[in-house]
Design an enzyme around this catalytic site. Sequence first.
Site, mmCIF file in Angstrom:
data_model
loop_
_atom_site.group_PDB
_atom_site.id
_atom_site.type_symbol
_atom_site.label_atom_id
_atom_site.label_comp_id
_atom_site.label_asym_id
_atom_site.label_seq_id
_atom_site.Cartn_x
_atom_site.Cartn_y
_atom_site.Cartn_z
ATOM 1 C CD GLU A 122 -3.111 -1.188 2.205
ATOM 2 O OE1 GLU A 122 -4.074 -1.122 2.140
ATOM 3 O OE2 GLU A 122 -2.486 -1.553 3.502
ATOM 4 C CD GLU A 142 -4.288 -6.535 3.513
ATOM 5 O OE1 GLU A 142 -3.340 -5.537 3.891
ATOM 6 O OE2 GLU A 142 -4.312 -7.054 2.618
#
Length: 268
Positions: A122, A142
Amino acid sequence: MTHLIHQAQKLLSELDGFSVEIDAKAGRADIVLDRPPFNIVSMMQREQLRATFEALDDHADIRVIVVRAVGEHFSSGGDIKGFIEATPEHVSKLAWNIAAPARCSKPVIAANRGYCFGVGFELSLACDFRIATDTTLYALPEQKLGQIPGSGGSARLQKMVGIGRTKDIVMRSRRITGAQAYEWGIATECVEDSELERATDTLVRELLAFSPLAQRSAKKLLNDTEDAPLSTAIELEGHIYSRLRSSDDFREGVEAFHEKRKAVFKGR
């Protein structure tokens, strides 16, 4: 203002899991992730990274910022325990902190090798350029924790590669190689692992040769018009083009072109 400066100084008084190398003469600053072997990013580190980007953005001598890491891996992701202990209010700020490279007015390069997972991915997606190697693996894992990316990963990725490929990466916690990332337009370059530093240095030198004013203008325009209708984007482009025409850098660029010499830009 004095209070805000004091807060930033206190926050950055002892860096957690990374260092900052500044070469003002060369116009370059490196943010170096340094928590081996996997450079896990802590909650405190996220806030410090945000403050560091803001400080470097205000540093008059810095023209280009590089985010890189010590060791074989860029980052395997965030501190899982930190997510459990953090308050909902704190967690809600994660995307803002990790978006700091995008908000920074200066070009930011992510040099990615090895694992580039979770927040490591990210953070890289928030940079302007990503250089991958033949060892790089990108992932947003995730789903394996019963979660979704929380720092802008799925949103930025969808803008880059579309909803289908983003679902493939996010919903399957799929790892993609540096070569695949380059083919999909996630990475701007993919080199042999031994060539990562050279490729990064080459890109820094290339960016430094341009007008810093034109670079900042181009980054802001592209960021601001990413979701704009085509007519709006073209109109904004025209306004910025018009303003740059009155700059000293534009005049220098035109004169250097006609005189067949290298332009010396001053950023004004």
